[in-house]
Design a protein around this motif. Sequence first.
Motif, PDB file in Angstrom:
ATOM      1  N   ILE A 193     -10.099 -15.320   7.605  1.00 52.01           N
ATOM      2  CA  ILE A 193     -11.794 -14.414   7.465  1.00 52.01           C
ATOM      3  C   ILE A 193     -12.434 -15.794   8.097  1.00 52.01           C
ATOM      4  O   ILE A 193     -12.163 -16.778   7.442  1.00 52.01           O
ATOM      5  CB  ILE A 193     -12.392 -14.405   6.128  1.00 52.01           C
ATOM      6  CG1 ILE A 193     -11.947 -13.152   6.065  1.00 52.01           C
ATOM      7  CG2 ILE A 193     -13.903 -13.920   6.006  1.00 52.01           C
ATOM      8  CD1 ILE A 193     -11.998 -12.112   4.182  1.00 52.01           C
ATOM      9  N   LEU A 194     -13.324 -16.330   9.436  1.00 50.99           N
ATOM     10  CA  LEU A 194     -13.094 -17.237  10.472  1.00 50.99           C
ATOM     11  C   LEU A 194     -11.939 -18.717   9.477  1.00 50.99           C
ATOM     12  O   LEU A 194     -13.126 -19.403   9.694  1.00 50.99           O
ATOM     13  CB  LEU A 194     -14.799 -17.551   9.505  1.00 50.99           C
ATOM     14  CG  LEU A 194     -16.320 -17.316   9.136  1.00 50.99           C
ATOM     15  CD1 LEU A 194     -17.304 -17.019   8.650  1.00 50.99           C
ATOM     16  CD2 LEU A 194     -16.656 -16.219  11.038  1.00 50.99           C
ATOM     17  N   GLY A 195     -11.175 -18.134  10.166  1.00 51.37           N
ATOM     18  CA  GLY A 195     -10.306 -19.628  10.082  1.00 51.37           C
ATOM     19  C   GLY A 195      -9.660 -19.493   8.891  1.00 51.37           C
ATOM     20  O   GLY A 195      -8.651 -20.592   8.163  1.00 51.37           O
ATOM     21  N   LYS A 220     -14.991  -5.941   8.450  1.00 55.71           N
ATOM     22  CA  LYS A 220     -13.953  -6.314   9.805  1.00 55.71           C
ATOM     23  C   LYS A 220     -13.132  -4.960   9.524  1.00 55.71           C
ATOM     24  O   LYS A 220     -11.767  -5.125  10.738  1.00 55.71           O
ATOM     25  CB  LYS A 220     -13.514  -7.567   9.064  1.00 55.71           C
ATOM     26  CG  LYS A 220     -14.678  -8.932  10.306  1.00 55.71           C
ATOM     27  CD  LYS A 220     -14.812  -9.080  11.582  1.00 55.71           C
ATOM     28  CE  LYS A 220     -15.668 -10.118  12.135  1.00 55.71           C
ATOM     29  NZ  LYS A 220     -16.041  -9.797  13.382  1.00 55.71           N
ATOM     30  N   LYS A 221     -13.408  -4.156   8.789  1.00 51.86           N
ATOM     31  CA  LYS A 221     -12.170  -3.199   8.711  1.00 51.86           C
ATOM     32  C   LYS A 221     -10.670  -3.153   7.868  1.00 51.86           C
ATOM     33  O   LYS A 221      -9.925  -3.120   8.184  1.00 51.86           O
ATOM     34  CB  LYS A 221     -12.225  -2.127   9.425  1.00 51.86           C
ATOM     35  CG  LYS A 221     -13.614  -1.339  10.260  1.00 51.86           C
ATOM     36  CD  LYS A 221     -13.122  -0.603  10.867  1.00 51.86           C
ATOM     37  CE  LYS A 221     -15.073  -0.145  11.889  1.00 51.86           C
ATOM     38  NZ  LYS A 221     -15.874   0.099  10.675  1.00 51.86           N
ATOM     39  N   LYS A 224     -26.242 -16.273   5.431  1.00 54.06           N
ATOM     40  CA  LYS A 224     -25.204 -16.936   6.045  1.00 54.06           C
ATOM     41  C   LYS A 224     -23.890 -16.656   6.791  1.00 54.06           C
ATOM     42  O   LYS A 224     -23.556 -16.515   8.001  1.00 54.06           O
ATOM     43  CB  LYS A 224     -25.269 -18.183   6.303  1.00 54.06           C
ATOM     44  CG  LYS A 224     -27.091 -18.692   6.055  1.00 54.06           C
ATOM     45  CD  LYS A 224     -27.288 -20.736   5.886  1.00 54.06           C
ATOM     46  CE  LYS A 224     -28.756 -21.155   5.444  1.00 54.06           C
ATOM     47  NZ  LYS A 224     -28.628 -22.265   5.276  1.00 54.06           N
ATOM     48  N   PHE A 225     -23.278 -16.684   5.565  1.00 56.74           N
ATOM     49  CA  PHE A 225     -21.023 -16.274   5.522  1.00 56.74           C
ATOM     50  C   PHE A 225     -21.450 -14.990   5.893  1.00 56.74           C
ATOM     51  O   PHE A 225     -20.774 -15.020   7.265  1.00 56.74           O
ATOM     52  CB  PHE A 225     -21.253 -16.159   4.334  1.00 56.74           C
ATOM     53  CG  PHE A 225     -19.262 -16.197   3.962  1.00 56.74           C
ATOM     54  CD1 PHE A 225     -18.665 -16.233   4.805  1.00 56.74           C
ATOM     55  CD2 PHE A 225     -19.238 -14.679   3.680  1.00 56.74           C
ATOM     56  CE1 PHE A 225     -17.252 -15.997   4.859  1.00 56.74           C
ATOM     57  CE2 PHE A 225     -18.133 -14.308   3.652  1.00 56.74           C
ATOM     58  CZ  PHE A 225     -17.238 -14.465   4.242  1.00 56.74           C
ATOM     59  N   LEU A 254     -20.121 -10.949  10.929  1.00 57.96           N
ATOM     60  CA  LEU A 254     -20.598  -9.825  11.905  1.00 57.96           C
ATOM     61  C   LEU A 254     -20.048 -10.844  13.329  1.00 57.96           C
ATOM     62  O   LEU A 254     -19.686 -10.032  14.312  1.00 57.96           O
ATOM     63  CB  LEU A 254     -21.544  -9.453  11.391  1.00 57.96           C
ATOM     64  CG  LEU A 254     -21.887  -8.910  10.377  1.00 57.96           C
ATOM     65  CD1 LEU A 254     -23.959  -8.571  10.041  1.00 57.96           C
ATOM     66  CD2 LEU A 254     -21.456  -7.703  11.422  1.00 57.96           C
ATOM     67  N   LYS A 255     -21.299 -11.613  13.432  1.00 59.70           N
ATOM     68  CA  LYS A 255     -20.671 -12.080  14.964  1.00 59.70           C
ATOM     69  C   LYS A 255     -19.091 -12.604  15.164  1.00 59.70           C
ATOM     70  O   LYS A 255     -19.577 -12.931  16.493  1.00 59.70           O
ATOM     71  CB  LYS A 255     -21.891 -13.805  14.692  1.00 59.70           C
ATOM     72  CG  LYS A 255     -23.065 -13.782  14.968  1.00 59.70           C
ATOM     73  CD  LYS A 255     -23.625 -14.574  14.685  1.00 59.70           C
ATOM     74  CE  LYS A 255     -25.464 -14.792  14.904  1.00 59.70           C
ATOM     75  NZ  LYS A 255     -26.652 -16.191  15.048  1.00 59.70           N
TER      76      LYS A 255
END
Length: 235
Positions: A5-7, A75-76, A227-228, A233-234
Motif C-alpha cells: 500500500i503506497l510502497g 484496491k480489492k 488524504k491517505f 485511489l489515485k
Amino acid sequence: MKENILGVDVCDQTYDQLASHLLSDIENKRKSFIVAINPEKIMKAQEDESLRNLLNAATYQIPDGVGVLIASKLKKGNIKERVTGIDMMMKLCEQAHLHEKKVFLYGAKPGIADEAKAKLEEMYPGIHIVGTLNGYEKDEKVIEETINGSGAEIIFVALGSPTQENWIINHKEKLAPYVYQGVGGSFDVISGRLNRAPAFFQRLGLEWFYRLIKEPWRFKRQLILPKFLIKVLKG
C-alpha cells in the motif's frame, strides 16, 4: 501473503494465522519482527525513505488502523480484519501461556512494565514473564545481559515508534529472543495507567474517533486519513 500500500508492505493474515507463524518461528529458531502499520506511518513513509525501509524490513507488518483495511478493500485486496498492536501482543501472551514460551517486557517509564507484568500474570495464570526492564535504562551492556540472561523467546518493546523499531533492527541479532514486537503505549494500557477505547468502538474500528472525542487536539492528525485514502485511489 502481503499487499503493498503506497510502497509499504502489509500482511493479510489473521491473528490466529500470525500466531501460528510466530510459534513456528520460535520452534525453528527464526528471528521475526512485528511492526504495526497505520495510515499515518504510510503517509510519513512517502517522504521518508529510511522509515519506509524500516517498515518493510519487518517480518510481519500488521494492519493496525481501519484506514489500512479500507485501502485494501478499495484496491480489492485480501486484508479482511484489523490486527491491532495491543491485541496482537495479547494474542501472543495467550499463546505463550498455552505453549510455555518465555516473555520479556522492555520499555516504558520505570515501574510500568512491572505493573503490566502483574496484570498479565492475573490474566494468564502461569505465564512465564521472565523479566522486565524500563525504557530509561541506557547502559547497553545491562540491557543485553538482562534480556539474554532471562532466556526469553518473545520480547515486547515499548519505546514509541519509530524508536522501538530501530532498536529492534539494531539489537535483535545480538539478543536471545526470537520474536520481537514494538508495542508503543501498550504497557500503559495493560497496567491500567491508560484507558483504551470501549469495546464498542474497538469492534467498529473507531478507536481513533474515541480518542478524538477525548483529545480534540488530535483533529489535525486525523485529517491524514482522507488524504491517505485519496492517495490510495489515485495510486
